[in-house]
Design a protein around this motif. Sequence first.
Motif, PDB file in Angstrom:
ATOM      1  N   ARG A  21      -8.908  -1.352  -5.023  1.00 46.86           N
ATOM      2  CA  ARG A  21      -9.268  -2.652  -5.610  1.00 46.86           C
ATOM      3  C   ARG A  21      -8.118  -3.652  -5.496  1.00 46.86           C
ATOM      4  O   ARG A  21      -8.331  -4.827  -5.207  1.00 46.86           O
ATOM      5  CB  ARG A  21      -9.685  -2.483  -7.070  1.00 46.86           C
ATOM      6  N   GLU A  22      -6.894  -3.184  -5.718  1.00 50.10           N
ATOM      7  CA  GLU A  22      -5.744  -4.078  -5.623  1.00 50.10           C
ATOM      8  C   GLU A  22      -5.584  -4.604  -4.195  1.00 50.10           C
ATOM      9  O   GLU A  22      -5.343  -5.798  -3.988  1.00 50.10           O
ATOM     10  CB  GLU A  22      -4.469  -3.362  -6.059  1.00 50.10           C
ATOM     11  N   LEU A  23      -5.740  -3.729  -3.220  1.00 45.93           N
ATOM     12  CA  LEU A  23      -5.626  -4.145  -1.822  1.00 45.93           C
ATOM     13  C   LEU A  23      -6.726  -5.146  -1.473  1.00 45.93           C
ATOM     14  O   LEU A  23      -6.461  -6.175  -0.834  1.00 45.93           O
ATOM     15  CB  LEU A  23      -5.675  -2.922  -0.901  1.00 45.93           C
ATOM     16  N   LEU A  24      -7.947  -4.867  -1.895  1.00 43.24           N
ATOM     17  CA  LEU A  24      -9.055  -5.780  -1.640  1.00 43.24           C
ATOM     18  C   LEU A  24      -8.808  -7.140  -2.287  1.00 43.24           C
ATOM     19  O   LEU A  24      -9.051  -8.188  -1.676  1.00 43.24           O
ATOM     20  CB  LEU A  24     -10.370  -5.176  -2.137  1.00 43.24           C
ATOM     21  N   ALA A  25      -8.293  -7.141  -3.514  1.00 34.01           N
ATOM     22  CA  ALA A  25      -7.997  -8.407  -4.205  1.00 34.01           C
ATOM     23  C   ALA A  25      -6.936  -9.203  -3.446  1.00 34.01           C
ATOM     24  O   ALA A  25      -7.040 -10.434  -3.337  1.00 34.01           O
ATOM     25  CB  ALA A  25      -7.538  -8.129  -5.639  1.00 34.01           C
ATOM     26  N   GLU A  26      -5.933  -8.513  -2.921  1.00 31.54           N
ATOM     27  CA  GLU A  26      -4.881  -9.197  -2.149  1.00 31.54           C
ATOM     28  C   GLU A  26      -5.449  -9.797  -0.862  1.00 31.54           C
ATOM     29  O   GLU A  26      -5.072 -10.906  -0.465  1.00 31.54           O
ATOM     30  CB  GLU A  26      -3.746  -8.228  -1.829  1.00 31.54           C
ATOM     31  N   ILE A  27      -6.353  -9.079  -0.213  1.00 35.41           N
ATOM     32  CA  ILE A  27      -6.985  -9.600   1.015  1.00 35.41           C
ATOM     33  C   ILE A  27      -7.839 -10.814   0.682  1.00 35.41           C
ATOM     34  O   ILE A  27      -7.797 -11.827   1.388  1.00 35.41           O
ATOM     35  CB  ILE A  27      -7.803  -8.503   1.717  1.00 35.41           C
ATOM     36  N   LYS A  28      -8.591 -10.732  -0.407  1.00 36.21           N
ATOM     37  CA  LYS A  28      -9.414 -11.874  -0.825  1.00 36.21           C
ATOM     38  C   LYS A  28      -8.548 -13.083  -1.147  1.00 36.21           C
ATOM     39  O   LYS A  28      -8.897 -14.217  -0.806  1.00 36.21           O
ATOM     40  CB  LYS A  28     -10.271 -11.499  -2.031  1.00 36.21           C
ATOM     41  N   LYS A  29      -7.429 -12.845  -1.828  1.00 34.12           N
ATOM     42  CA  LYS A  29      -6.505 -13.936  -2.162  1.00 34.12           C
ATOM     43  C   LYS A  29      -5.968 -14.579  -0.880  1.00 34.12           C
ATOM     44  O   LYS A  29      -5.885 -15.801  -0.778  1.00 34.12           O
ATOM     45  CB  LYS A  29      -5.360 -13.376  -3.015  1.00 34.12           C
ATOM     46  N   PHE A  30      -5.647 -13.752   0.102  1.00 32.91           N
ATOM     47  CA  PHE A  30      -5.165 -14.267   1.384  1.00 32.91           C
ATOM     48  C   PHE A  30      -6.251 -15.117   2.052  1.00 32.91           C
ATOM     49  O   PHE A  30      -5.972 -16.214   2.545  1.00 32.91           O
ATOM     50  CB  PHE A  30      -4.751 -13.113   2.304  1.00 32.91           C
ATOM     51  N   LEU A  31      -7.472 -14.610   2.074  1.00 30.20           N
ATOM     52  CA  LEU A  31      -8.570 -15.353   2.689  1.00 30.20           C
ATOM     53  C   LEU A  31      -8.795 -16.685   2.004  1.00 30.20           C
ATOM     54  O   LEU A  31      -9.021 -17.703   2.659  1.00 30.20           O
ATOM     55  CB  LEU A  31      -9.862 -14.520   2.662  1.00 30.20           C
ATOM     56  N   ALA A  32      -8.722 -16.688   0.675  1.00 30.64           N
ATOM     57  CA  ALA A  32      -8.904 -17.934  -0.073  1.00 30.64           C
ATOM     58  C   ALA A  32      -7.800 -18.937   0.274  1.00 30.64           C
ATOM     59  O   ALA A  32      -8.058 -20.134   0.412  1.00 30.64           O
ATOM     60  CB  ALA A  32      -8.910 -17.639  -1.573  1.00 30.64           C
ATOM     61  N   SER A  33      -6.577 -18.454   0.431  1.00 29.91           N
ATOM     62  CA  SER A  33      -5.478 -19.363   0.761  1.00 29.91           C
ATOM     63  C   SER A  33      -5.621 -19.926   2.175  1.00 29.91           C
ATOM     64  O   SER A  33      -5.207 -21.043   2.442  1.00 29.91           O
ATOM     65  CB  SER A  33      -4.135 -18.654   0.605  1.00 29.91           C
ATOM     66  N   GLN A  34      -6.228 -19.155   3.057  1.00 21.55           N
ATOM     67  CA  GLN A  34      -6.438 -19.616   4.430  1.00 21.55           C
ATOM     68  C   GLN A  34      -7.572 -20.616   4.538  1.00 21.55           C
ATOM     69  O   GLN A  34      -7.607 -21.438   5.451  1.00 21.55           O
ATOM     70  CB  GLN A  34      -6.721 -18.419   5.359  1.00 21.55           C
ATOM     71  N   LEU A  77       0.830  -1.206   0.000  1.00 18.84           N
ATOM     72  CA  LEU A  77       0.000   0.000   0.000  1.00 18.84           C
ATOM     73  C   LEU A  77       0.865   1.256   0.000  1.00 18.84           C
ATOM     74  O   LEU A  77       0.624   2.180  -0.778  1.00 18.84           O
ATOM     75  CB  LEU A  77      -0.945  -0.012   1.202  1.00 18.84           C
ATOM     76  N   ARG A  78       1.884   1.280   0.846  1.00 18.12           N
ATOM     77  CA  ARG A  78       2.799   2.435   0.870  1.00 18.12           C
ATOM     78  C   ARG A  78       3.415   2.665  -0.508  1.00 18.12           C
ATOM     79  O   ARG A  78       3.487   3.795  -0.991  1.00 18.12           O
ATOM     80  CB  ARG A  78       3.918   2.204   1.891  1.00 18.12           C
ATOM     81  N   GLN A  79       3.870   1.598  -1.132  1.00 19.27           N
ATOM     82  CA  GLN A  79       4.504   1.696  -2.445  1.00 19.27           C
ATOM     83  C   GLN A  79       3.525   2.234  -3.483  1.00 19.27           C
ATOM     84  O   GLN A  79       3.863   3.137  -4.255  1.00 19.27           O
ATOM     85  CB  GLN A  79       5.046   0.331  -2.872  1.00 19.27           C
ATOM     86  N   ARG A  80       2.308   1.695  -3.520  1.00 17.77           N
ATOM     87  CA  ARG A  80       1.314   2.132  -4.510  1.00 17.77           C
ATOM     88  C   ARG A  80       0.926   3.593  -4.288  1.00 17.77           C
ATOM     89  O   ARG A  80       0.760   4.350  -5.242  1.00 17.77           O
ATOM     90  CB  ARG A  80       0.051   1.268  -4.464  1.00 17.77           C
ATOM     91  N   LEU A  81       0.785   3.991  -3.020  1.00 16.83           N
ATOM     92  CA  LEU A  81       0.403   5.378  -2.730  1.00 16.83           C
ATOM     93  C   LEU A  81       1.513   6.352  -3.125  1.00 16.83           C
ATOM     94  O   LEU A  81       1.242   7.451  -3.593  1.00 16.83           O
ATOM     95  CB  LEU A  81       0.038   5.534  -1.256  1.00 16.83           C
ATOM     96  N   THR A  82       2.741   5.929  -2.964  1.00 15.89           N
ATOM     97  CA  THR A  82       3.862   6.763  -3.390  1.00 15.89           C
ATOM     98  C   THR A  82       3.903   6.853  -4.915  1.00 15.89           C
ATOM     99  O   THR A  82       4.057   7.938  -5.479  1.00 15.89           O
ATOM    100  CB  THR A  82       5.193   6.204  -2.853  1.00 15.89           C
ATOM    101  N   GLU A  83       3.739   5.716  -5.581  1.00 20.10           N
ATOM    102  CA  GLU A  83       3.789   5.665  -7.045  1.00 20.10           C
ATOM    103  C   GLU A  83       2.735   6.553  -7.700  1.00 20.10           C
ATOM    104  O   GLU A  83       2.987   7.166  -8.729  1.00 20.10           O
ATOM    105  CB  GLU A  83       3.592   4.227  -7.537  1.00 20.10           C
ATOM    106  N   CYS A  84       1.547   6.616  -7.105  1.00 17.77           N
ATOM    107  CA  CYS A  84       0.451   7.374  -7.725  1.00 17.77           C
ATOM    108  C   CYS A  84       0.452   8.847  -7.319  1.00 17.77           C
ATOM    109  O   CYS A  84      -0.394   9.614  -7.772  1.00 17.77           O
ATOM    110  CB  CYS A  84      -0.894   6.733  -7.409  1.00 17.77           C
ATOM    111  N   GLY A  85       1.397   9.255  -6.466  1.00 18.34           N
ATOM    112  CA  GLY A  85       1.484  10.656  -6.079  1.00 18.34           C
ATOM    113  C   GLY A  85       0.633  11.034  -4.885  1.00 18.34           C
ATOM    114  O   GLY A  85       0.574  12.199  -4.496  1.00 18.34           O
TER     115      GLY A  85
END
Length: 96
Positions: A81-94, A29-37
């Motif tokens: 959306r990217e953060l939400l997708a990563e959380i969903k992916k984590f939940l699916a793996s769990q 999240l920090r990286q994406r927020l920096t990248e987008c300004g």
Amino acid sequence: MTDRSTEIKNSLNQKLIETGEKERLKDMLRQRLTECGWRDELKEHAKDIVRQRGLKQITVDDLVKEITPQGRDLVPDTVKRELLAEIKKFLASQAQ
């Protein structure tokens, strides 16, 4: 929030912490927020507030309260959306 949803949220947060996934997501999240300004834009907004009020008339807590709503609004939908997708992916793996 109901007791059940609070319980689920707390359980998810605990799992994220235990697995180290929370730190990974925060770094992403920090990286994406920096990248987008986002960081630069919010920093400029904070500087404007300090200039308007004066350095001696504002506390850090006041500044945080004032910039937090705009900070949330400025997060691009793509990052959310990217953060939400990563959380969903984590939940699916769990769940496996």
